[in-house]
Design a protein around this motif. Structure first.
Motif, PDB file in Angstrom:
ATOM      1  N   SER A   1      81.546   9.350 -44.983  1.00 24.21           N
ATOM      2  CA  SER A   1      80.476  10.280 -44.629  1.00 24.21           C
ATOM      3  C   SER A   1      80.866  11.715 -44.992  1.00 24.21           C
ATOM      4  O   SER A   1      82.041  12.098 -44.934  1.00 24.21           O
ATOM      5  CB  SER A   1      80.151  10.199 -43.137  1.00 24.21           C
ATOM      6  OG  SER A   1      81.271  10.588 -42.366  1.00 24.21           O
ATOM      7  N   ASN A   2      79.876  12.499 -45.370  1.00 24.15           N
ATOM      8  CA  ASN A   2      80.061  13.898 -45.724  1.00 24.15           C
ATOM      9  C   ASN A   2      79.047  14.706 -44.913  1.00 24.15           C
ATOM     10  O   ASN A   2      77.918  14.936 -45.339  1.00 24.15           O
ATOM     11  CB  ASN A   2      79.845  14.093 -47.235  1.00 24.15           C
ATOM     12  CG  ASN A   2      80.172  15.494 -47.699  1.00 24.15           C
ATOM     13  OD1 ASN A   2      80.106  16.452 -46.931  1.00 24.15           O
ATOM     14  ND2 ASN A   2      80.517  15.619 -48.980  1.00 24.15           N
ATOM     15  N   LYS A   3      79.436  15.100 -43.705  1.00 23.91           N
ATOM     16  CA  LYS A   3      78.510  15.751 -42.778  1.00 23.91           C
ATOM     17  C   LYS A   3      77.983  17.068 -43.330  1.00 23.91           C
ATOM     18  O   LYS A   3      76.805  17.401 -43.157  1.00 23.91           O
ATOM     19  CB  LYS A   3      79.201  15.971 -41.432  1.00 23.91           C
ATOM     20  CG  LYS A   3      79.532  14.676 -40.697  1.00 23.91           C
ATOM     21  CD  LYS A   3      80.192  14.961 -39.360  1.00 23.91           C
ATOM     22  CE  LYS A   3      80.524  13.667 -38.634  1.00 23.91           C
ATOM     23  NZ  LYS A   3      81.197  13.920 -37.335  1.00 23.91           N
TER      24      LYS A   3
ATOM     25  N   GLU B   1      73.223  19.879 -45.535  1.00 25.52           N
ATOM     26  CA  GLU B   1      72.667  20.712 -46.603  1.00 25.52           C
ATOM     27  C   GLU B   1      71.462  20.040 -47.268  1.00 25.52           C
ATOM     28  O   GLU B   1      70.478  20.705 -47.596  1.00 25.52           O
ATOM     29  CB  GLU B   1      73.766  20.963 -47.642  1.00 25.52           C
ATOM     30  CG  GLU B   1      73.312  21.681 -48.893  1.00 25.52           C
ATOM     31  CD  GLU B   1      74.415  21.729 -49.933  1.00 25.52           C
ATOM     32  OE1 GLU B   1      74.096  21.673 -51.143  1.00 25.52           O
ATOM     33  OE2 GLU B   1      75.600  21.800 -49.545  1.00 25.52           O
ATOM     34  N   LEU B   2      71.526  18.721 -47.436  1.00 28.50           N
ATOM     35  CA  LEU B   2      70.492  18.010 -48.192  1.00 28.50           C
ATOM     36  C   LEU B   2      69.423  17.352 -47.327  1.00 28.50           C
ATOM     37  O   LEU B   2      68.422  16.861 -47.851  1.00 28.50           O
ATOM     38  CB  LEU B   2      71.148  16.931 -49.060  1.00 28.50           C
ATOM     39  CG  LEU B   2      71.984  17.422 -50.236  1.00 28.50           C
ATOM     40  CD1 LEU B   2      72.740  16.260 -50.866  1.00 28.50           C
ATOM     41  CD2 LEU B   2      71.097  18.094 -51.280  1.00 28.50           C
ATOM     42  N   LEU B   3      69.630  17.331 -46.015  1.00 30.60           N
ATOM     43  CA  LEU B   3      68.727  16.601 -45.138  1.00 30.60           C
ATOM     44  C   LEU B   3      67.253  16.999 -45.297  1.00 30.60           C
ATOM     45  O   LEU B   3      66.383  16.110 -45.347  1.00 30.60           O
ATOM     46  CB  LEU B   3      69.161  16.757 -43.685  1.00 30.60           C
ATOM     47  CG  LEU B   3      68.443  15.844 -42.682  1.00 30.60           C
ATOM     48  CD1 LEU B   3      68.631  14.379 -43.066  1.00 30.60           C
ATOM     49  CD2 LEU B   3      68.954  16.099 -41.271  1.00 30.60           C
TER      50      LEU B   3
ATOM     51  N   ALA C   1      67.695  13.801 -53.791  1.00 31.69           N
ATOM     52  CA  ALA C   1      68.608  14.317 -52.771  1.00 31.69           C
ATOM     53  C   ALA C   1      69.477  13.205 -52.206  1.00 31.69           C
ATOM     54  O   ALA C   1      70.676  13.405 -51.961  1.00 31.69           O
ATOM     55  CB  ALA C   1      67.816  14.991 -51.655  1.00 31.69           C
ATOM     56  N   SER C   2      68.910  12.034 -52.003  1.00 28.47           N
ATOM     57  CA  SER C   2      69.678  10.897 -51.489  1.00 28.47           C
ATOM     58  C   SER C   2      70.764  10.489 -52.476  1.00 28.47           C
ATOM     59  O   SER C   2      71.894  10.174 -52.081  1.00 28.47           O
ATOM     60  CB  SER C   2      68.756   9.715 -51.205  1.00 28.47           C
ATOM     61  OG  SER C   2      67.875  10.012 -50.141  1.00 28.47           O
ATOM     62  N   ALA C   3      70.422  10.496 -53.761  1.00 23.17           N
ATOM     63  CA  ALA C   3      71.402  10.141 -54.793  1.00 23.17           C
ATOM     64  C   ALA C   3      72.538  11.154 -54.814  1.00 23.17           C
ATOM     65  O   ALA C   3      73.709  10.795 -54.958  1.00 23.17           O
ATOM     66  CB  ALA C   3      70.722  10.064 -56.154  1.00 23.17           C
ATOM     67  N   GLU C   4      72.184  12.439 -54.665  1.00 22.83           N
ATOM     68  CA  GLU C   4      73.214  13.480 -54.644  1.00 22.83           C
ATOM     69  C   GLU C   4      74.121  13.321 -53.434  1.00 22.83           C
ATOM     70  O   GLU C   4      75.348  13.481 -53.531  1.00 22.83           O
ATOM     71  CB  GLU C   4      72.558  14.859 -54.633  1.00 22.83           C
ATOM     72  CG  GLU C   4      73.561  16.001 -54.730  1.00 22.83           C
ATOM     73  CD  GLU C   4      72.903  17.360 -54.783  1.00 22.83           C
ATOM     74  OE1 GLU C   4      73.609  18.373 -54.565  1.00 22.83           O
ATOM     75  OE2 GLU C   4      71.676  17.420 -55.034  1.00 22.83           O
ATOM     76  N   TYR C   5      73.526  12.972 -52.280  1.00 26.24           N
ATOM     77  CA  TYR C   5      74.343  12.762 -51.087  1.00 26.24           C
ATOM     78  C   TYR C   5      75.256  11.543 -51.262  1.00 26.24           C
ATOM     79  O   TYR C   5      76.447  11.588 -50.941  1.00 26.24           O
ATOM     80  CB  TYR C   5      73.470  12.565 -49.848  1.00 26.24           C
ATOM     81  CG  TYR C   5      74.293  12.174 -48.644  1.00 26.24           C
ATOM     82  CD1 TYR C   5      75.112  13.108 -48.014  1.00 26.24           C
ATOM     83  CD2 TYR C   5      74.287  10.867 -48.168  1.00 26.24           C
ATOM     84  CE1 TYR C   5      75.905  12.756 -46.941  1.00 26.24           C
ATOM     85  CE2 TYR C   5      75.082  10.508 -47.086  1.00 26.24           C
ATOM     86  CZ  TYR C   5      75.889  11.452 -46.483  1.00 26.24           C
ATOM     87  OH  TYR C   5      76.690  11.090 -45.420  1.00 26.24           O
ATOM     88  N   ASN C   6      74.699  10.444 -51.776  1.00 26.74           N
ATOM     89  CA  ASN C   6      75.505   9.239 -51.971  1.00 26.74           C
ATOM     90  C   ASN C   6      76.698   9.525 -52.874  1.00 26.74           C
ATOM     91  O   ASN C   6      77.814   9.050 -52.631  1.00 26.74           O
ATOM     92  CB  ASN C   6      74.647   8.126 -52.579  1.00 26.74           C
ATOM     93  CG  ASN C   6      73.668   7.547 -51.582  1.00 26.74           C
ATOM     94  OD1 ASN C   6      73.896   7.582 -50.384  1.00 26.74           O
ATOM     95  ND2 ASN C   6      72.547   7.028 -52.074  1.00 26.74           N
ATOM     96  N   LYS C   7      76.472  10.298 -53.912  1.00 27.04           N
ATOM     97  CA  LYS C   7      77.562  10.631 -54.834  1.00 27.04           C
ATOM     98  C   LYS C   7      78.628  11.459 -54.127  1.00 27.04           C
ATOM     99  O   LYS C   7      79.827  11.291 -54.370  1.00 27.04           O
ATOM    100  CB  LYS C   7      77.007  11.380 -56.046  1.00 27.04           C
ATOM    101  CG  LYS C   7      78.039  11.615 -57.139  1.00 27.04           C
ATOM    102  CD  LYS C   7      77.399  12.255 -58.360  1.00 27.04           C
ATOM    103  CE  LYS C   7      78.423  12.471 -59.468  1.00 27.04           C
ATOM    104  NZ  LYS C   7      77.812  13.087 -60.675  1.00 27.04           N
ATOM    105  N   SER C   8      78.209  12.352 -53.225  1.00 28.07           N
ATOM    106  CA  SER C   8      79.159  13.223 -52.529  1.00 28.07           C
ATOM    107  C   SER C   8      80.043  12.461 -51.552  1.00 28.07           C
ATOM    108  O   SER C   8      81.081  12.971 -51.136  1.00 28.07           O
ATOM    109  CB  SER C   8      78.408  14.327 -51.781  1.00 28.07           C
ATOM    110  OG  SER C   8      77.817  13.841 -50.578  1.00 28.07           O
TER     111      SER C   8
END
Length: 225
Positions: free
Chosen positions: A182-184, A189-191, A205-212
């Motif tokens: 997880s990257n809180k 930031e992306l929520l 945004a979900s793809a960017e979060y998954n990558k992070s």
């Protein structure tokens, strides 16, 4: 690992199977990108010459979903469901398209002799790390990297040299695997975009979060003296 794709064979051809590890995955992804291949998990398993053969003499076989995940990443898609566009068939005409091999970019058949098996493929990687990483590697024999662009070919048997200031430590790699953590900060930031009613914005945004959340976890052993 000095791995690379040397050709493409059939799923059931008589070659030993590789373990689909981190370095092999990236060697396959790089070959897909270089040659602009674009074909499905069905082709990988059932088609002609759609299974990668690497210079270690092994073929690398995936499930249809697994291959879809490899292909999606090769095309820059890190969404959790990115594999679906190389696996899921929604309509009858999509099945017909799937069966027509000429609608996809696939490897050319291998002609002539199979390239000789290469040995002694291990490499040495040297990396600057923080004091925390340096100490954790010594204590837990494990180190994690959020930025792993220079470690895409790191794998079992390779040597990893960690440098922190004037200190150096050498380890043998026993495993390297990418995992989600997880990257809180990134999620916060992306929520707003992830909850957007615009599906394209939310998906991006979900793809960017998954990558992070992807982190390379490297298991280590002290080299034998």
């Amino acid at each position: 690992m000095k791995l690379r794709v040397v050709g493409w064979v059939c799923y059931d051809d008589n070659f030993p199977e590789g373990d689909n590890g981190w370095a092999a995955r990236n060697a396959i992804i790089d070959d897909i990108r270089k040659n602009k291949y674009d074909f499905t998990g069905w082709h990988h398993q059932e088609g002609y010459n759609c299974t990668p053969l690497l210079n270690d003499g092994k073929k690398y076989c995936y499930s249809q979903r697994g291959w879809g995940d490899v292909m999606a990443e090769a095309h820059g898609d890190f969404d959790a469901m990115g594999y679906a566009k190389y696996f899921v068939l929604d309509e009858v005409d999509e099945m017909a398209r799937l069966m027509r091999h000429d609608t996809f970019t696939r490897p050319k058949p291998m002609w002539g002799k199979v390239p000789p098996v290469e040995t002694d493929l291990n490499e040495t990687f040297e990396l600057q790390v923080t004091q925390e990483q340096f100490d954790n590697a010594a204590d837990a024999l494990e180190i994690r990297f959020g930025d792993y662009k220079d470690l895409r070919y790191l794998y079992k048997g390779d040597t990893l040299v960690l440098v922190c200031g004037d200190k150096r430590a050498e380890y043998t790699v026993t495993d390297a695997e990418r995992k989600h953590f997880s990257n809180k900060r990134k999620r916060k930031e992306l929520l707003p975009e992830m909850q957007s009613e615009d599906r394209a914005v939310a998906k991006r945004a979900s793809a960017e979060y998954n990558k992070s959340t992807l982190v390379l976890v490297v298991k280590l052993a002290k080299p034998e003296k």
